[in-house]
Design a protein around this motif. Structure first.
Motif, mmCIF file in Angstrom:
data_model
loop_
_atom_site.group_PDB
_atom_site.id
_atom_site.type_symbol
_atom_site.label_atom_id
_atom_site.label_comp_id
_atom_site.label_asym_id
_atom_site.label_seq_id
_atom_site.Cartn_x
_atom_site.Cartn_y
_atom_site.Cartn_z
ATOM 1 N N ALA A 162 0.824 -1.216 0.000
ATOM 2 C CA ALA A 162 0.000 0.000 0.000
ATOM 3 C C ALA A 162 0.858 1.265 0.000
ATOM 4 C CB ALA A 162 -0.947 -0.007 1.188
ATOM 5 N N LYS A 163 1.942 1.278 0.786
ATOM 6 C CA LYS A 163 2.815 2.455 0.836
ATOM 7 C C LYS A 163 3.443 2.720 -0.538
ATOM 8 C CE LYS A 163 4.163 2.319 5.686
ATOM 9 N NZ LYS A 163 5.266 2.162 6.635
ATOM 10 N N GLU A 164 3.905 1.667 -1.193
ATOM 11 C CA GLU A 164 4.508 1.810 -2.522
ATOM 12 C C GLU A 164 3.472 2.272 -3.538
ATOM 13 O OE1 GLU A 164 7.764 1.590 -3.410
ATOM 14 O OE2 GLU A 164 8.088 1.420 -1.255
ATOM 15 N N PHE A 165 2.253 1.745 -3.415
ATOM 16 C CA PHE A 165 1.197 2.145 -4.331
ATOM 17 C C PHE A 165 0.896 3.636 -4.186
ATOM 18 C CE2 PHE A 165 -3.329 3.034 -4.974
ATOM 19 C CZ PHE A 165 -3.406 2.794 -6.329
ATOM 20 N N HIS A 166 0.823 4.119 -2.959
ATOM 21 C CA HIS A 166 0.546 5.542 -2.743
ATOM 22 C C HIS A 166 1.691 6.418 -3.245
ATOM 23 C CE1 HIS A 166 -3.277 5.071 -0.836
ATOM 24 N NE2 HIS A 166 -2.784 4.219 0.052
ATOM 25 N N ARG A 169 1.267 6.374 -7.031
ATOM 26 C CA ARG A 169 0.134 7.211 -7.393
ATOM 27 C C ARG A 169 0.494 8.691 -7.276
ATOM 28 N NH1 ARG A 169 -3.206 10.050 -4.721
ATOM 29 N NH2 ARG A 169 -2.493 9.303 -2.709
ATOM 30 N N PHE A 170 1.188 9.070 -6.213
ATOM 31 C CA PHE A 170 1.591 10.454 -6.007
ATOM 32 C C PHE A 170 2.535 10.927 -7.116
ATOM 33 C CE2 PHE A 170 4.597 13.535 -4.190
ATOM 34 C CZ PHE A 170 3.716 14.534 -3.805
ATOM 35 N N ASN A 171 3.529 10.094 -7.454
ATOM 36 C CA ASN A 171 4.497 10.479 -8.494
ATOM 37 C C ASN A 171 3.853 10.562 -9.872
ATOM 38 O OD1 ASN A 171 6.756 10.859 -6.863
ATOM 39 N ND2 ASN A 171 7.168 8.670 -6.796
ATOM 40 N N ALA A 173 0.731 11.394 -10.382
ATOM 41 C CA ALA A 173 -0.038 12.641 -10.334
ATOM 42 C C ALA A 173 0.866 13.847 -10.572
ATOM 43 C CB ALA A 173 -0.759 12.754 -8.994
ATOM 44 N N LEU A 174 2.083 13.832 -9.995
ATOM 45 C CA LEU A 174 3.037 14.921 -10.228
ATOM 46 C C LEU A 174 3.436 15.011 -11.697
ATOM 47 C CD1 LEU A 174 5.548 14.808 -7.225
ATOM 48 C CD2 LEU A 174 3.992 16.650 -7.839
ATOM 49 N N ILE A 175 3.693 13.879 -12.313
ATOM 50 C CA ILE A 175 4.089 13.853 -13.731
ATOM 51 C C ILE A 175 2.952 14.388 -14.597
ATOM 52 C CG2 ILE A 175 4.604 12.313 -15.665
ATOM 53 C CD1 ILE A 175 6.146 10.558 -13.612
ATOM 54 N N LEU A 176 1.727 13.949 -14.324
ATOM 55 C CA LEU A 176 0.583 14.431 -15.103
ATOM 56 C C LEU A 176 0.381 15.934 -14.921
ATOM 57 C CD1 LEU A 176 -1.949 11.510 -14.558
ATOM 58 C CD2 LEU A 176 -0.689 12.072 -16.652
ATOM 59 N N LYS A 177 0.587 16.423 -13.711
ATOM 60 C CA LYS A 177 0.468 17.856 -13.442
ATOM 61 C C LYS A 177 1.517 18.636 -14.233
ATOM 62 C CE LYS A 177 0.370 21.078 -9.582
ATOM 63 N NZ LYS A 177 0.544 21.220 -8.129
ATOM 64 N N GLU A 178 2.765 18.131 -14.246
ATOM 65 C CA GLU A 178 3.844 18.778 -15.011
ATOM 66 C C GLU A 178 3.552 18.764 -16.505
ATOM 67 O OE1 GLU A 178 6.801 20.372 -14.251
ATOM 68 O OE2 GLU A 178 6.013 20.426 -12.217
ATOM 69 N N LEU A 179 3.082 17.630 -17.020
ATOM 70 C CA LEU A 179 2.737 17.542 -18.439
ATOM 71 C C LEU A 179 1.635 18.519 -18.800
ATOM 72 C CD1 LEU A 179 2.823 13.688 -19.059
ATOM 73 C CD2 LEU A 179 4.368 15.391 -20.025
ATOM 74 N N ASN A 180 0.635 18.639 -17.930
ATOM 75 C CA ASN A 180 -0.458 19.564 -18.171
ATOM 76 C C ASN A 180 0.041 21.002 -18.173
ATOM 77 O OD1 ASN A 180 -3.103 20.251 -18.689
ATOM 78 N ND2 ASN A 180 -3.652 20.362 -16.532
ATOM 79 N N SER A 181 0.919 21.345 -17.235
ATOM 80 C CA SER A 181 1.451 22.714 -17.197
ATOM 81 C C SER A 181 2.335 23.006 -18.417
ATOM 82 C CB SER A 181 2.209 22.973 -15.898
ATOM 83 O OG SER A 181 3.373 22.189 -15.843
#
Length: 186
Positions: A162-166, A169-171, A173-181
């Protein structure tokens, strides 16, 4: 080989390579660029014997063609032409490149052996929790089980804590946010 570091003598080597062998060399570069397990050294050795070209020269030419293929896939046609002219290639050489006659065929050829994870037919997941007692829950971490079934029938099973999954998931989300920006800044 990066085109930015391309010495002038290698450009001349490609430009002065025999015209009758250029299409064969380009096909060999396409073959070498495909992600396969095959060893193409025997093909290069046979080509070297047939044409009396040294293997070193063939490797240099193939390196340039592979770099051209990568550049062609990354940028549009006008920028591609401009960059090649900056690197010292002639307009005659550019016109003879097979990129512009059948660009979709070349892209399809390169994508033949890629694993396509977009052809997924089934996605299942579950959380594996041990509920026997509270002390065991602290010692045995919670896991996420993911099962992917591809359209070709291949099954992939992934077990993630679960810790690795989170963290994953967090990383993502960061990549998608950077791509969107990046997309919005263009």
């Amino acid at each position: 080989m990066s085109l930015k570091e391309l010495p002038k003598n290698v450009v001349n080597l490609v430009l002065n390579s025999p015209k009758e062998y250029q299409s064969q060399l380009f096909k060999m570069a396409l073959l070498a660029h495909k992600p396969t397990d095959q060893d193409h050294s025997e093909l290069i050795k046979n080509f070297s014997k047939e044409t009396d070209m040294p293997k070193e020269q063939i490797y240099n030419i193939l390196g340039v063609y592979i770099a051209l293929i990568k550049l062609f896939l990354e940028i549009n046609e006008s920028d591609f032409n401009q960059k090649l002219l900056e690197f010292g290639f002639t307009t005659d050489f550019l016109q003879k490149l097979p990129f512009f006659k059948n660009p979709n065929g070349i892209i399809d050829n390169l994508m033949d052996n890629h694993t396509d994870f977009g052809k997924m037919s089934l996605f299942k997941w579950r959380i594996d929790i041990s509920l026997s007692n509270s002390t065991l829950v602290k010692k045995v971490p919670m896991n996420l089980l993911v099962s992917l079934t591809m359209k070709n029938g291949k099954n992939l099973k992934i077990k993630i804590e679960a810790k690795e999954f989170h963290r994953l998931r967090f990383n993502i989300a960061l990549i998608l946010k950077e791509l969107n920006s990046l997309r919005l800044s263009k």
